[in-house]
Design a protein around this motif. Sequence first.
Motif, PDB file in Angstrom:
ATOM      1  N   SER A 167     -30.222 -21.174  31.634  1.00  0.00           N
ATOM      2  CA  SER A 167     -29.338 -20.463  30.705  1.00  0.00           C
ATOM      3  C   SER A 167     -29.750 -20.679  29.260  1.00  0.00           C
ATOM      4  CB  SER A 167     -27.894 -20.939  30.886  1.00  0.00           C
ATOM      5  OG  SER A 167     -27.468 -20.740  32.200  1.00  0.00           O
ATOM      6  N   SER A 168     -29.992 -21.936  28.889  1.00  0.00           N
ATOM      7  CA  SER A 168     -30.390 -22.254  27.516  1.00  0.00           C
ATOM      8  C   SER A 168     -31.691 -21.562  27.141  1.00  0.00           C
ATOM      9  CB  SER A 168     -30.551 -23.764  27.333  1.00  0.00           C
ATOM     10  OG  SER A 168     -29.326 -24.415  27.515  1.00  0.00           O
ATOM     11  N   ALA A 169     -32.662 -21.559  28.065  1.00  0.00           N
ATOM     12  CA  ALA A 169     -33.958 -20.932  27.782  1.00  0.00           C
ATOM     13  C   ALA A 169     -33.802 -19.435  27.548  1.00  0.00           C
ATOM     14  CB  ALA A 169     -34.929 -21.197  28.933  1.00  0.00           C
ATOM     15  N   LEU A 184     -21.178 -19.457  29.016  1.00  0.00           N
ATOM     16  CA  LEU A 184     -22.297 -18.783  28.350  1.00  0.00           C
ATOM     17  C   LEU A 184     -21.887 -18.193  27.008  1.00  0.00           C
ATOM     18  CD1 LEU A 184     -24.235 -16.791  31.090  1.00  0.00           C
ATOM     19  CD2 LEU A 184     -25.084 -18.677  29.687  1.00  0.00           C
ATOM     20  N   GLN A 185     -20.698 -17.617  26.943  1.00  0.00           N
ATOM     21  CA  GLN A 185     -20.233 -17.045  25.681  1.00  0.00           C
ATOM     22  C   GLN A 185     -20.090 -18.134  24.627  1.00  0.00           C
ATOM     23  OE1 GLN A 185     -16.807 -15.099  27.347  1.00  0.00           O
ATOM     24  NE2 GLN A 185     -17.808 -13.096  27.370  1.00  0.00           N
ATOM     25  N   GLY A 186     -19.586 -19.299  25.023  1.00  0.00           N
ATOM     26  CA  GLY A 186     -19.495 -20.422  24.093  1.00  0.00           C
ATOM     27  C   GLY A 186     -20.855 -20.893  23.625  1.00  0.00           C
ATOM     28  N   MET A 187     -21.812 -20.972  24.561  1.00  0.00           N
ATOM     29  CA  MET A 187     -23.174 -21.368  24.195  1.00  0.00           C
ATOM     30  C   MET A 187     -23.786 -20.346  23.248  1.00  0.00           C
ATOM     31  SD  MET A 187     -24.516 -22.665  27.932  1.00  0.00           S
ATOM     32  CE  MET A 187     -26.193 -23.056  27.435  1.00  0.00           C
ATOM     33  N   ARG A 188     -23.599 -19.059  23.556  1.00  0.00           N
ATOM     34  CA  ARG A 188     -24.125 -17.981  22.716  1.00  0.00           C
ATOM     35  C   ARG A 188     -23.548 -18.049  21.304  1.00  0.00           C
ATOM     36  NH1 ARG A 188     -22.184 -12.511  23.398  1.00  0.00           N
ATOM     37  NH2 ARG A 188     -20.163 -13.553  23.285  1.00  0.00           N
ATOM     38  N   PHE A 228     -25.490  -8.405  28.095  1.00  0.00           N
ATOM     39  CA  PHE A 228     -26.587  -9.276  28.534  1.00  0.00           C
ATOM     40  C   PHE A 228     -26.048 -10.487  29.284  1.00  0.00           C
ATOM     41  CE2 PHE A 228     -28.978 -13.177  27.615  1.00  0.00           C
ATOM     42  CZ  PHE A 228     -30.111 -12.913  28.372  1.00  0.00           C
ATOM     43  N   LEU A 229     -25.007 -11.116  28.739  1.00  0.00           N
ATOM     44  CA  LEU A 229     -24.451 -12.313  29.380  1.00  0.00           C
ATOM     45  C   LEU A 229     -23.890 -11.997  30.762  1.00  0.00           C
ATOM     46  CD1 LEU A 229     -22.651 -14.137  26.434  1.00  0.00           C
ATOM     47  CD2 LEU A 229     -24.980 -14.450  27.276  1.00  0.00           C
ATOM     48  N   THR A 230     -23.236 -10.858  30.894  1.00  0.00           N
ATOM     49  CA  THR A 230     -22.695 -10.465  32.196  1.00  0.00           C
ATOM     50  C   THR A 230     -23.813 -10.254  33.202  1.00  0.00           C
ATOM     51  OG1 THR A 230     -20.771  -9.449  31.143  1.00  0.00           O
ATOM     52  CG2 THR A 230     -21.263  -8.755  33.386  1.00  0.00           C
ATOM     53  N   GLY A 231     -24.906  -9.600  32.773  1.00  0.00           N
ATOM     54  CA  GLY A 231     -26.058  -9.413  33.651  1.00  0.00           C
ATOM     55  C   GLY A 231     -26.695 -10.735  34.036  1.00  0.00           C
ATOM     56  N   LEU A 232     -26.777 -11.646  33.084  1.00  0.00           N
ATOM     57  CA  LEU A 232     -27.346 -12.966  33.362  1.00  0.00           C
ATOM     58  C   LEU A 232     -26.506 -13.695  34.421  1.00  0.00           C
ATOM     59  CD1 LEU A 232     -29.310 -15.291  32.767  1.00  0.00           C
ATOM     60  CD2 LEU A 232     -27.916 -15.858  30.758  1.00  0.00           C
ATOM     61  N   LEU A 285     -15.216 -18.930  39.579  1.00  0.00           N
ATOM     62  CA  LEU A 285     -16.517 -19.381  39.117  1.00  0.00           C
ATOM     63  C   LEU A 285     -17.166 -18.385  38.165  1.00  0.00           C
ATOM     64  CD1 LEU A 285     -18.882 -21.369  39.244  1.00  0.00           C
ATOM     65  CD2 LEU A 285     -19.673 -20.183  41.301  1.00  0.00           C
ATOM     66  N   ARG A 286     -17.132 -17.099  38.504  1.00  0.00           N
ATOM     67  CA  ARG A 286     -17.804 -16.093  37.670  1.00  0.00           C
ATOM     68  C   ARG A 286     -17.249 -16.108  36.237  1.00  0.00           C
ATOM     69  NH1 ARG A 286     -17.222 -10.937  35.758  1.00  0.00           N
ATOM     70  NH2 ARG A 286     -19.148  -9.704  35.661  1.00  0.00           N
ATOM     71  N   ALA A 287     -15.929 -16.065  36.106  1.00  0.00           N
ATOM     72  CA  ALA A 287     -15.308 -16.060  34.780  1.00  0.00           C
ATOM     73  C   ALA A 287     -15.601 -17.361  34.032  1.00  0.00           C
ATOM     74  CB  ALA A 287     -13.805 -15.843  34.907  1.00  0.00           C
ATOM     75  N   ASP A 288     -15.648 -18.467  34.756  1.00  0.00           N
ATOM     76  CA  ASP A 288     -15.898 -19.766  34.145  1.00  0.00           C
ATOM     77  C   ASP A 288     -17.331 -19.858  33.619  1.00  0.00           C
ATOM     78  OD1 ASP A 288     -14.840 -22.156  33.330  1.00  0.00           O
ATOM     79  OD2 ASP A 288     -14.573 -22.982  35.336  1.00  0.00           O
ATOM     80  N   VAL A 289     -18.294 -19.415  34.414  1.00  0.00           N
ATOM     81  CA  VAL A 289     -19.703 -19.439  33.982  1.00  0.00           C
ATOM     82  C   VAL A 289     -19.899 -18.489  32.798  1.00  0.00           C
ATOM     83  CG1 VAL A 289     -22.068 -18.890  34.675  1.00  0.00           C
ATOM     84  CG2 VAL A 289     -20.600 -20.206  36.198  1.00  0.00           C
ATOM     85  N   LEU A 290     -19.293 -17.315  32.860  1.00  0.00           N
ATOM     86  CA  LEU A 290     -19.410 -16.356  31.767  1.00  0.00           C
ATOM     87  C   LEU A 290     -18.798 -16.915  30.483  1.00  0.00           C
ATOM     88  CD1 LEU A 290     -20.314 -13.564  30.810  1.00  0.00           C
ATOM     89  CD2 LEU A 290     -18.142 -12.661  31.641  1.00  0.00           C
ATOM     90  N   GLY A 291     -17.648 -17.553  30.590  1.00  0.00           N
ATOM     91  CA  GLY A 291     -17.023 -18.166  29.417  1.00  0.00           C
ATOM     92  C   GLY A 291     -17.876 -19.270  28.815  1.00  0.00           C
TER      93      GLY A 291
END
Length: 196
Positions: A157-159, A87-91, A176-180, A79-85
């Motif tokens: 996340s978007s906000a 977020l990176q795509g959104m960023r 920042f993304l990792t902390g989020l 889950l952690r790697a998936d959520v981070l990935g």
Amino acid sequence: MGWWVVRGEVREEAILGATLGLLAEIGYDRMSMDAIALRARASKATIYRRWSGKAELVVAAVERHTGQRMAERPDPGDLRADVLGTLQGMRDGLTGQDSGLLLGLLTAMHHDEELARTVRARMVDDKRQAFDPAIDRAVARGELPAAINRALLAELSSAMLFSRAFVTGEPLDDEFLTGLVDDVLLPLLRHQAGDA
């Protein structure tokens, strides 16, 4: 692929490009379908065969320009790697956008209900669904229950990404993304999982 298909794709690119150019130069309110047709060297009938009106055309042009729809990524296994990935795509999508174009579109949404409806239906809903593959995989692996508030996860996340990109100007780096993920999103998901 036949010549008519290639010609249609070239024509579509010209129309979407003309729309983006005018949107950046004069804004949504002052832009007209006549001006788009003139710049794209296309008839209004050609434009209306593909898009129902200015709002739909503008959203299509912005989506094409920004690569709005995120491609589905392979399952990283947790889950952690998936959520981070995700977020990176959104960023990457957010920082690749022309900020003036996006802010102008958001401003126009406040007084054009058709544009607001179209943006919400096509772009905002896509953002709300950004985490669906990651959540679905976590549920299948038994990491999360099915009853997770996906909309809250995506909205939060978007906000936070939007605030950094367009308000505070602080870096949207991997730190920042990792902390989020570690300090906000995973605790939120775990809390919801505990309540389920």
